[in-house]
Structures are given as C-alpha cells and as structure tokens.
Write an enzyme that holds these catalytic residues in place. Structure first.
Site, PDB file in Angstrom:
ATOM      1  N   ASP A   5       0.853  -1.190   0.000  1.00 20.75           N
ATOM      2  CA  ASP A   5       0.000   0.000   0.000  1.00 20.75           C
ATOM      3  C   ASP A   5       0.891   1.243   0.000  1.00 20.75           C
ATOM      4  OD1 ASP A   5       0.842  -0.639   2.687  1.00 20.75           O
ATOM      5  OD2 ASP A   5      -0.512   0.922   3.392  1.00 20.75           O
ATOM      6  N   ASP A  46       1.364 -17.610  -4.135  1.00 21.49           N
ATOM      7  CA  ASP A  46       2.064 -16.526  -4.838  1.00 21.49           C
ATOM      8  C   ASP A  46       1.053 -15.802  -5.726  1.00 21.49           C
ATOM      9  OD1 ASP A  46       3.777 -14.808  -6.090  1.00 21.49           O
ATOM     10  OD2 ASP A  46       4.734 -16.345  -7.347  1.00 21.49           O
ATOM     11  N   HIS A  77       1.951  -8.717  -3.520  1.00 18.55           N
ATOM     12  CA  HIS A  77       0.846  -7.772  -3.305  1.00 18.55           C
ATOM     13  C   HIS A  77       1.496  -6.400  -3.171  1.00 18.55           C
ATOM     14  CE1 HIS A  77      -3.174  -6.514  -1.909  1.00 18.55           C
ATOM     15  NE2 HIS A  77      -2.518  -5.686  -1.124  1.00 18.55           N
ATOM     16  N   GLU A  81       2.296 -10.038   0.623  1.00 19.04           N
ATOM     17  CA  GLU A  81       2.624  -8.620   0.540  1.00 19.04           C
ATOM     18  C   GLU A  81       4.123  -8.473   0.803  1.00 19.04           C
ATOM     19  OE1 GLU A  81      -0.051  -6.062   2.678  1.00 19.04           O
ATOM     20  OE2 GLU A  81       0.840  -4.261   1.829  1.00 19.04           O
TER      21      GLU A  81
HETATM   22  O1  G3I Z   1       2.358 -11.917  17.639  1.00 19.40           O
HETATM   23  C1  G3I Z   1       1.225 -12.758  17.585  1.00 19.40           C
HETATM   24  C2  G3I Z   1       1.590 -14.152  18.039  1.00 19.40           C
HETATM   25  O2  G3I Z   1       2.000 -14.118  19.375  1.00 19.40           O
HETATM   26  C3  G3I Z   1       0.406 -15.078  17.817  1.00 19.40           C
HETATM   27  O3  G3I Z   1       0.795 -16.381  18.135  1.00 19.40           O
HETATM   28  C4  G3I Z   1      -0.031 -15.006  16.375  1.00 19.40           C
HETATM   29  C5  G3I Z   1      -1.180 -15.930  16.055  1.00 19.40           C
HETATM   30  O4  G3I Z   1      -2.409 -15.273  15.958  1.00 19.40           O
HETATM   31  O5  G3I Z   1      -0.366 -13.684  16.041  1.00 19.40           O
HETATM   32  C6  G3I Z   1       0.694 -12.775  16.165  1.00 19.40           C
HETATM   33  O6  G3I Z   1       0.214 -11.498  15.825  1.00 19.40           O
HETATM   34  C7  G3I Z   1       0.105 -11.219  14.450  1.00 19.40           C
HETATM   35  C8  G3I Z   1       0.832  -9.928  14.187  1.00 19.40           C
HETATM   36  O7  G3I Z   1       0.647  -9.517  12.861  1.00 19.40           O
HETATM   37  C9  G3I Z   1       2.339 -10.096  14.474  1.00 19.40           C
HETATM   38  O8  G3I Z   1       3.102  -9.062  13.970  1.00 19.40           O
HETATM   39  C10 G3I Z   1      -1.367 -11.096  14.075  1.00 19.40           C
HETATM   40  O9  G3I Z   1      -1.994 -12.349  14.169  1.00 19.40           O
HETATM   41  C11 G3I Z   1      -1.496 -10.563  12.648  1.00 19.40           C
HETATM   42  O10 G3I Z   1      -2.838 -10.328  12.316  1.00 19.40           O
HETATM   43  C12 G3I Z   1      -0.711  -9.282  12.496  1.00 19.40           C
HETATM   44  O11 G3I Z   1      -0.678  -8.928  11.128  1.00 19.40           O
HETATM   45  C13 G3I Z   1      -0.219  -7.625  10.815  1.00 19.40           C
HETATM   46  C14 G3I Z   1      -1.140  -7.044   9.753  1.00 19.40           C
HETATM   47  O12 G3I Z   1      -0.665  -5.772   9.340  1.00 19.40           O
HETATM   48  C15 G3I Z   1      -2.561  -6.889  10.233  1.00 19.40           C
HETATM   49  O13 G3I Z   1      -2.631  -6.048  11.305  1.00 19.40           O
HETATM   50  C16 G3I Z   1       1.194  -7.724  10.255  1.00 19.40           C
HETATM   51  O14 G3I Z   1       2.106  -8.115  11.265  1.00 19.40           O
HETATM   52  C17 G3I Z   1       1.624  -6.372   9.717  1.00 19.40           C
HETATM   53  O15 G3I Z   1       2.861  -6.519   9.085  1.00 19.40           O
HETATM   54  C18 G3I Z   1       0.607  -5.845   8.737  1.00 19.40           C
HETATM   55  O16 G3I Z   1       0.986  -4.569   8.346  1.00 19.40           O
HETATM   56  C19 G3I Z   1       0.457  -4.072   7.134  1.00 19.40           C
HETATM   57  C20 G3I Z   1       0.062  -2.634   7.406  1.00 19.40           C
HETATM   58  O17 G3I Z   1      -1.006  -2.604   8.332  1.00 19.40           O
HETATM   59  C21 G3I Z   1      -0.305  -1.883   6.145  1.00 19.40           C
HETATM   60  N1  G3I Z   1       0.749  -2.005   5.167  1.00 19.40           N
HETATM   61  C22 G3I Z   1       1.077  -3.356   4.840  1.00 19.40           C
HETATM   62  C23 G3I Z   1       1.534  -4.139   6.040  1.00 19.40           C
HETATM   63  C24 G3I Z   1       1.927  -5.555   5.691  1.00 19.40           C
HETATM   64  O18 G3I Z   1       0.861  -6.386   5.357  1.00 19.40           O
HETATM   65  O1  9MR Z   2      -3.469  -3.540  -0.040  1.00 22.02           O
HETATM   66  C1  9MR Z   2      -3.780  -3.541   1.338  1.00 22.02           C
HETATM   67  C2  9MR Z   2      -2.619  -4.112   2.117  1.00 22.02           C
HETATM   68  O2  9MR Z   2      -1.506  -3.263   2.012  1.00 22.02           O
HETATM   69  C3  9MR Z   2      -2.990  -4.344   3.557  1.00 22.02           C
HETATM   70  O3  9MR Z   2      -1.976  -5.067   4.213  1.00 22.02           O
HETATM   71  C4  9MR Z   2      -4.302  -5.102   3.650  1.00 22.02           C
HETATM   72  C5  9MR Z   2      -4.769  -5.255   5.077  1.00 22.02           C
HETATM   73  O4  9MR Z   2      -5.007  -4.023   5.651  1.00 22.02           O
HETATM   74  O5  9MR Z   2      -5.310  -4.437   2.928  1.00 22.02           O
HETATM   75  C6  9MR Z   2      -5.033  -4.322   1.551  1.00 22.02           C
HETATM   76  O6  9MR Z   2      -6.061  -3.616   0.933  1.00 22.02           O
HETATM   77  C7  9MR Z   2      -7.271  -4.310   0.730  1.00 22.02           C
HETATM   78  C8  9MR Z   2      -8.294  -3.715   1.672  1.00 22.02           C
HETATM   79  O7  9MR Z   2      -7.972  -3.957   3.020  1.00 22.02           O
HETATM   80  C9  9MR Z   2      -9.667  -4.301   1.369  1.00 22.02           C
HETATM   81  N1  9MR Z   2     -10.006  -4.107  -0.039  1.00 22.02           N
HETATM   82  C10 9MR Z   2      -9.032  -4.699  -0.955  1.00 22.02           C
HETATM   83  C11 9MR Z   2      -7.673  -4.104  -0.724  1.00 22.02           C
HETATM   84  C12 9MR Z   2      -6.672  -4.680  -1.697  1.00 22.02           C
HETATM   85  O8  9MR Z   2      -6.585  -6.061  -1.632  1.00 22.02           O
END
Ligand code: G3I
Ligand code: 9MR
Ligand code: ZN
Length: 549
Positions: free
Chosen positions: A151, A518, A473, A527
C-alpha cells in the site's frame, strides 16, 4: 505436493558454509553436478522423518565439503534441483537487491529511469497533509520517505524500525557501507554518503517531517482508505496525518539517536539535528508517562500498526539515547522498564522481553544499543544472557525438522518471514557475543529456507532463485506494465492465519509452512514491506562478516 522434489537454497552458499538439500522422497545417494553436467560430488542421503511445520517426510543431503566456486545442481532419484552457486560472493546480488528495494519504494520525488529503469514513475503523494482530527488546519509538508508496503501509507513506527535494522547492521558490520546499489549520490561533509546511508537518510528526512515542534510524532500519514491498484502518482486522495502516539515518539526518538551515532562521522550538522529531535521526543514522552496508544479512527482504514503497550518502545528510546550520549539518566530509565519486559507472561499477544523484535516489540533493538556501548553492568549481562538463551533455543528448534529451520509451528502468522528474520538477527548478535558454528549453521539454514529450501520449493525473494515468487501484493508492480517485479522484495511468507479471501483456496489442515499462495490478491501471504526486507540486510551483513573470520 506429491511430486518428487529436491528443495534447496536457489541462490547459493559461501564456500566455507554448511550446505544442505532436502528431498521429499526416499533415496540412498545424491550427486552434485556442475554447469557442464559433470558429477563433482557424491554423498549419502539420511532419513530425517516428518515434522510439524512442513509435513514433509524429509531426506537430507549434506555437502559441506563442496567448496570449489561454481554453479551446481543436486540430483537424486531421477530428480534435478534448481541451480545454485558456491562462491565468496554468493549473496552479493541478493544483498544489493534487498537494499535497492528501499529506493524503489521511495515516495515523493519520483523515480528516474537512470536509477529505476523500467520501474521509473512520476512524483507522488507530495501534496500537503492535514490532521485527520482537524482537517481545516493548515496543510503540512510530510513528503518523502518510503511507501510502507504493497500500500502507499507511510507509518512512523514501521519506518523507524526498518531504518534501525539497517543502521544497527552498519554499526555492527563494516561491509554494508561499501555496498553500492546505484542510487542518486548525496553530498556530505567529506564527499558523498555511502549508498546505504544515502538511502536511510531519505527515510530519516521524512521522519523529521513527521516529528513535530513539540516533540510529538504523527503516527502515520496516508489517504483515508487504501488506494486502488494504481501507480503511486495516480493515488491523488487527500493525505491525512493521524494522531500522535507514544510508540511513534519513542521509535522515532530511538532511531534518531541511533542515526546520530552513524551520521556524526559524515554530516555533523545533520547528526546534531537528529539528536536534538530525539531529545525533544524523549521530553514529550516524559511529559506523557501514560501510553498514548493508537487506533484507526472511524471512517478510515489504512494500516493501523496498533500496539497494546509502549514500554518496549520507551526502553528502546532510552537505550539508544544512552548509547548516543552516555548520560546516566537514560540508562536508569531503561533499567526501570525491565521489570515489565522481563516478567513471565505466557499468554501475552506480543511478548516484548529483552529480545523483542518486530514492528511492534522493539526492546531487542534497545538491547542492541546497550551491547554497542561495550560497557559492563548488570542490565547488559542480562541482555547478553537473554540473546544467548534465545539463540540456543533457535538452535534446538532447528533440530526438530529436516530443513534445520529455527521456526516453530506457532511462528507461521502474517509476516512469518519477519519472525524468521527476528530469529536470525538474534542468532547473528549471539554469534558476535560468542562466535559459534552452531549459530552460523542455523543462520544459514534460515537463509536457505527463505531462498527456496522449503516445502513450497519457492524462493521468497523476487529475482533471486530459479523459482522465485513473482506476484507480490504491491501496487506499482500490479499497475505497471513490466512483467517481473523488481528484484529483492521479501514476501511476508506462509501464514496459517490465512487472513485474506485467497486463504480459502487452499485445502484445510495444511501444515503451516504450506499456507501460502504466490498471488497478487493474497496480502496476508504475499505482501512486501520495508521491515520484512530490513532484517535480512542485517543478517546478510552479519553472515558475510562472520564467514570472513
Ligand atoms: O504476535 C502474535 C503471536 O503471538 C500469535 O501467536 C499469532 C497468532 O495469531 O499472532 C501474532 O500477531 C500477528 C501480528 O501480525 C504479528 O506481527 C497477528 O496475528 C497478525 O494479524 C498481524 O498482522 C499484521 C497485519 O498488518 C494486520 O494487522 C502484520 O504483522 C503487519 O505486518 C501488517 O501490516 C500491514 C500494514 O497494516 C499496512 N501495510 C502493509 C503491512 C503488511 O501487510
Ligand atoms: O493492499 C492492502 C494491504 O496493504 C494491507 O496489508 C491489507 C490489510 O489491511 O489491505 C489491503 O487492501 C485491501 C483492503 O484492506 C480491502 N479491499 C481490498 C484491498 C486490496 O486487496
Ligand atoms: Zn508516494
């Protein structure tokens, strides 16, 4: 998954490093052949058995003795592996690619053809941002920095963590400063900055804009919702600054203090500006002793980066400021947080401890600052013990599967490759504290997994490996008309949580390592982000340094 496969690191090995391939079928012997198809090595296969991360009934082929530089393949039972190289520079291209990704993710000025080739694009996200909570207030210039991920958001804590991984690598290992990866030159007091410092400065300059006069730091800047899959310059929505958080103030104070220690030798005035800003955010934190947490406001929906505590962040800031200034108040402040960090808390969601490393737990980074002081005290010896203990745990975990991988079934959540990066960073630090072949082998096996020695037979780094993933992604990649993404992007990797709709396309009850697609839509598997690349910059810098000895 039923086909016969030979899994291995599709990039290669350092001559003196440990080398392994994993077969998912029985065989007694394997051979290694060179580019001309000549057999250069023959060895016996050993049966490991099945594990709980991959479900593979693993047969292991080890060929540490193969040290002559060259390009090879492993053959067994009529199956031929992907190719790999053995060379002192086996990871040179990967190292450069991992670093160049930050340039490709630059926001603001646009990417020129000279440096970005077919991935060039126009200036983006350079309009003024307004506070989400007060949209009538005057606009603020926060242009620059790196797009976070697939994003176009720019998030202060995530950015600080990514820069920090790189700058700690610069502090611990000399080699990174010599790496060149073709980006615009940046002048400094004595010529030009090393490429890696020029690239980090691009993000630090942005973080300086996110840092307010009062020391508070905006948690993030982004549009209200994620953009469609368009090029960055076509994402023209209003930019909003989201409320300051104490995590942002602390992480930014920490990375500025760390950056001060690096940039003072190159650009004294810039370094002083960073340190002054770090102190200011620290003062803001002192004036706000209760956590100022962050939640996305209603009617908005970009990355949240919410955390439930800010102690690991405050600890990092205090440690980094101590290392930069040696003022004792910072050290006693850091010590004060350890009762929270060290308490046993098995049901915690994000366990910080003294080695916490992720985008949320950052106490491990603070501990690295303490190690960099070279001082001895009770806290530093606890830090040392905790790193060595975590490294020993990783070595033990790696004995439980045929891949020699230090990952447990519970490590495979969203961004599992960062969990791998965390384990490998800790092993890398442990190897600095007490050099050990066991640590180095565990690091090698972790890299092998990332680069193709896994049950999916996929390298999780674009452009690196014969069977590298190629549908990240990632908005620019999806929107441009270039067939392949730029090289060096690290996928989030397998995720048993399967948080996007494509997870349903996979059969239920898959082993965690196999929960991956993938596919461009698969944001919870595939992503990319800045802080999934940065740990591997640290690890490669470390392995090169370690293998030189
Ligand atoms: O740390 C716990 C762990 O203890 C547990 O066992 C496990 C099982 O549920 O979960 C772990 O937490 C996870 C956490 O990431 C760890 O960093 C959550 O489940 C998981 O939902 C969470 O996902 C994060 C995601 O955003 C949703 O919030 C990712 O780390 C994080 O990298 C990702 O960040 C996004 C940004 O919001 C937007 N830009 C892209 C980026 C990457 O996808
Ligand atoms: O592209 C977005 C990605 O960077 C984030 O990690 C993810 C979770 O917040 O969301 C993706 O965006 C999606 C949005 O949440 C829902 N509509 C579709 C978007 C693209 O797949
Ligand atoms: Zn942009």
């Amino acid at each position: 998954m039923n086909t016969k496969n030979i899994y291995l690191d599709q990039v290669g090995f350092l001559p003196k490093g440990s080398k392994r391939a994993v077969l998912n079928f029985p065989a007694k012997e394997f051979a290694v052949t060179d580019a001309a198809g000549q057999e250069v090595y023959r060895g016996a296969v050993t049966h490991f058995g099945t594990d709980d991360i991959s479900g593979v009934d693993a047969y292991v082929a080890e060929f540490d003795e193969l040290q002559a530089p060259g390009t090879y393949r492993v053959q067994a039972g009529g199956v031929t592996s992907a190719s790999f190289t053995v060379s002192d520079g086996a990871y040179d291209g990967l190292f450069r690619d991992l670093c160049k990704c930050f340039y490709f993710l630059r926001c603001g000025a646009g990417l020129s053809e000279e440096y970005a080739g077919p991935y060039a694009h126009g200036a983006c996200h350079d309009t003024l941002a307004v506070p989400f909570a007060d949209p009538e207030a005057p606009g603020i210039d926060v242009s620059g920095g790196w797009h976070d991920a697939g994003d176009y958001g720019r998030y202060s804590t995530a950015g600080a963590v990514a820069v920090a991984h790189i700058l700690y690598a610069v502090r611990f290992f000399g080699n990174l400063k010599d790496l060149t990866f073709h980006i615009p030159a940046v002048p400094c007091d004595h010529g030009t900055l090393p490429d890696i410092l020029a690239e980090c400065k691009y993000e630090l300059d942005f973080l300086l804009k996110m840092h307010r006069e009062d020391g508070a730091v905006w948690h993030k800047v982004s549009t209200r919702y994620h953009a469609a899959f368009v090029m960055p310059e076509e994402d023209k929505g209003q930019l909003y600054l989201y409320d300051p958080s104490s995590m942002a103030a602390a992480d930014v104070a920490a990375v500025f203090a760390l950056a001060y220690t690096v940039y003072k030798d190159y650009d004294a005035a810039y370094a002083e500006r960073l340190l002054a800003a770090a102190r200011k955010s620290h003062a803001w934190l002192q004036a706000h002793p209760e956590p100022v947490l962050f939640k996305n406001p209603p009617d908005s929906g970009t990355g949240e980066y919410g955390e439930w505590e800010d102690i690991s962040n405050r600890y990092w800031a205090a440690c980094a400021l101590y290392e930069a200034t040696r003022e004792m108040t910072y050290l006693s402040e850091a010590e004060g947080y350890t009762a929270f960090l060290e308490q046993p808390m098995p049901d915690r969601r994000w366990v910080p401890s003294l080695t916490g490393m992720g985008w949320a737990p950052v106490s491990g980074l603070g501990s690295m600052s303490l190690l960099l002081t070279g001082e001895e005290n009770d806290l530093i010896s606890r830090v040392r013990e905790t790193f060595l203990k975590a490294a020993a745990d990783s070595v033990e975990t790696a004995t439980r599967n045929g891949f020699g991988l230090c990952m447990k079934p519970t490590d495979f959540f969203w961004g599992s490759n960062m969990e791998l990066g965390k384990h490998l960073m800790i092993l890398t630090v442990a190897n600095l504290l007490e050099p050990s072949e066991e640590y180095r082998t565990a690091i090698q096996r972790g890299l092998d997994y990332l680069l193709g020695c896994n049950a999916l037979d996929i390298s999780f780094v674009t452009g690196n490996g014969e069977r590298a993933f190629h549908n990240p992604h990632l908005r620019p990649t999806a929107a441009d008309d270039v067939e392949e993404p730029w090289p060096g992007l690290v996928s989030g990797g397998p995720n048993a949580g399967r948080q996007d709709v494509t997870g349903k396309e996979l059969p239920p009850n898959l082993p965690p390592m196999c929960c991956y697609l993938d596919k461009v839509e698969s944001y919870s598997f595939n992503e990319i982000t800045i802080y999934w690349n940065s740990p591997f910059v640290f690890v490669l810098a470390g392995i090169y340094e370690a293998m030189k000895q």
